[in-house]
Design an enzyme around this catalytic site. Structure first.
Site, mmCIF file in Angstrom:
data_model
loop_
_atom_site.group_PDB
_atom_site.id
_atom_site.type_symbol
_atom_site.label_atom_id
_atom_site.label_comp_id
_atom_site.label_asym_id
_atom_site.label_seq_id
_atom_site.Cartn_x
_atom_site.Cartn_y
_atom_site.Cartn_z
ATOM 1 N N CYS A 92 15.699 -18.592 -5.829
ATOM 2 C CA CYS A 92 16.916 -19.286 -5.425
ATOM 3 C C CYS A 92 16.741 -20.792 -5.630
ATOM 4 O O CYS A 92 15.647 -21.338 -5.448
ATOM 5 C CB CYS A 92 17.202 -19.026 -3.955
ATOM 6 S SG CYS A 92 17.593 -17.318 -3.575
ATOM 7 N N CYS A 116 14.989 -23.123 -3.046
ATOM 8 C CA CYS A 116 13.584 -22.834 -2.737
ATOM 9 C C CYS A 116 12.691 -22.887 -3.967
ATOM 10 O O CYS A 116 11.570 -22.377 -3.947
ATOM 11 C CB CYS A 116 13.451 -21.460 -2.093
ATOM 12 S SG CYS A 116 14.334 -21.332 -0.539
ATOM 13 N N CYS A 143 8.879 -13.086 -1.260
ATOM 14 C CA CYS A 143 10.178 -12.908 -0.588
ATOM 15 C C CYS A 143 10.077 -11.892 0.539
ATOM 16 O O CYS A 143 10.946 -11.830 1.396
ATOM 17 C CB CYS A 143 11.214 -12.341 -1.541
ATOM 18 S SG CYS A 143 11.288 -13.063 -3.140
ATOM 19 N N CYS A 197 15.775 -16.017 6.121
ATOM 20 C CA CYS A 197 16.762 -16.135 5.051
ATOM 21 C C CYS A 197 16.497 -15.083 3.967
ATOM 22 O O CYS A 197 17.411 -14.389 3.523
ATOM 23 C CB CYS A 197 16.713 -17.552 4.473
ATOM 24 S SG CYS A 197 17.997 -17.885 3.257
ATOM 25 N N CYS A 198 15.234 -14.942 3.559
ATOM 26 C CA CYS A 198 14.902 -13.921 2.557
ATOM 27 C C CYS A 198 15.194 -12.520 3.099
ATOM 28 O O CYS A 198 15.618 -11.639 2.351
ATOM 29 C CB CYS A 198 13.430 -14.013 2.160
ATOM 30 S SG CYS A 198 13.069 -15.216 0.873
HETATM 31 S S1 SF4 Z 1 14.489 -17.683 -1.737
HETATM 32 FE FE1 SF4 Z 1 15.196 -19.265 -0.306
HETATM 33 S S2 SF4 Z 1 17.444 -19.316 -0.412
HETATM 34 FE FE2 SF4 Z 1 16.710 -17.428 -1.418
HETATM 35 S S3 SF4 Z 1 16.830 -15.874 0.154
HETATM 36 FE FE3 SF4 Z 1 14.728 -16.676 0.231
HETATM 37 S S4 SF4 Z 1 14.742 -18.408 1.682
HETATM 38 FE FE4 SF4 Z 1 16.889 -17.875 1.195
#
Ligand code: SF4
Length: 237
Positions: free
Chosen positions: A197, A200, A223, A114-115
């Site tokens: 985010c 998270c 991240c 996701c990151c």
């Molecule tokens: S912090 Fe969490 S929601 Fe944001 S990009 Fe990374 S995994 Fe995705």
């Protein structure tokens, strides 16, 4: 810059005011230096300094589509107060499109992916226009950041990385915030020392590491923007 040039600049700027490092970056890389901020107190301090010094540094934020409402409001407030534009850099996929491609709540199952999709890949594209980038990292934030120089090579993006606050402590940052009345995220006063985010980030308890609320259920501390991914199996609860 050669490795020797970078080492020399790092030595020269070690211990110098943050404004000196920012001016050096703006002059050394005219039109080719960016500053990525996530609006932490360090980022707000640097943004105020960039605006006050009227430096030609392209300021942007990774707008993942999953930021807290308080972060979005701070973004607008900083722009209003300092008369600067902070560009929002968006991922290729909206959150809804990511859900269609990868399933719901990817951050709960594969936060590194996701990151990568929402932060690292957009940043990598953004970096193509720069020779150098400025970050707000401090050495005492994580073990991965402990060795950061004020100027260093960034092998991930093939750029020069400038960390004007590398030697600052959290107390130094908050002293500057108070001294210059710089706006910061109100969530800090509600137990969120480090804010990313919304899905998270949780508040931290007394005595916890300031970044303990980031990816709390994973052994992930970064991240992937400032080093290698650090995800491992989920933390024992
Ligand atoms: S912090 Fe969490 S929601 Fe944001 S990009 Fe990374 S995994 Fe995705």
């Amino acid at each position: 810059m050669t490795p020797a040039d970078i080492a020399a600049a790092a030595t020269e700027l070690e211990g110098a005011p943050a404004e000196t490092a920012l001016r050096w970056a703006a002059q050394r890389f005219p039109g080719r230096v960016g500053f990525a901020t996530a609006f932490g107190p360090e980022g707000c301090v640097l943004l105020e300094a960039i605006a006050r010094e009227k430096l030609a540094i392209d300021v942007f934020t990774l707008d993942t589509g999953l930021l807290f409402p308080e972060t979005l409001e701070l973004w607008r407030e900083l722009e209003r107060r300092y008369g600067v534009r902070v560009r929002g850099v968006k991922p290729a996929l909206t959150v809804a499109e990511q859900e269609l491609s990868h399933g719901p709540a990817l951050w709960q199952r594969a936060p590194d992916l996701c990151c990568d999709l929402r932060k690292v890949q957009p940043l990598r594209i953004e970096m193509l226009q720069f020779d150098a980038w400025i970050t707000a990292i401090r050495r005492d934030q994580t073990p991965e950041r402990a060795g950061a120089g004020v100027v260093e090579r960034d092998p991930k993006f093939g750029l020069v990385k400038v960390n004007p606050l590398a030697a600052w402590s959290s107390a130094d940052v908050w002293a500057r915030v108070r001294e210059r009345e710089i706006p910061t995220n109100p969530l800090h006063q509600r137990g969120y020392p480090s804010i990313g985010c919304a899905p998270c980030t949780t508040a931290v308890g007394a005595g916890e590491d300031p970044r303990a609320g980031r990816w709390r259920t994973f052994a992930k501390t970064e991240c992937g923007l400032h080093g290698r991914f650090t995800s491992k199996p989920p933390k024992e609860s």
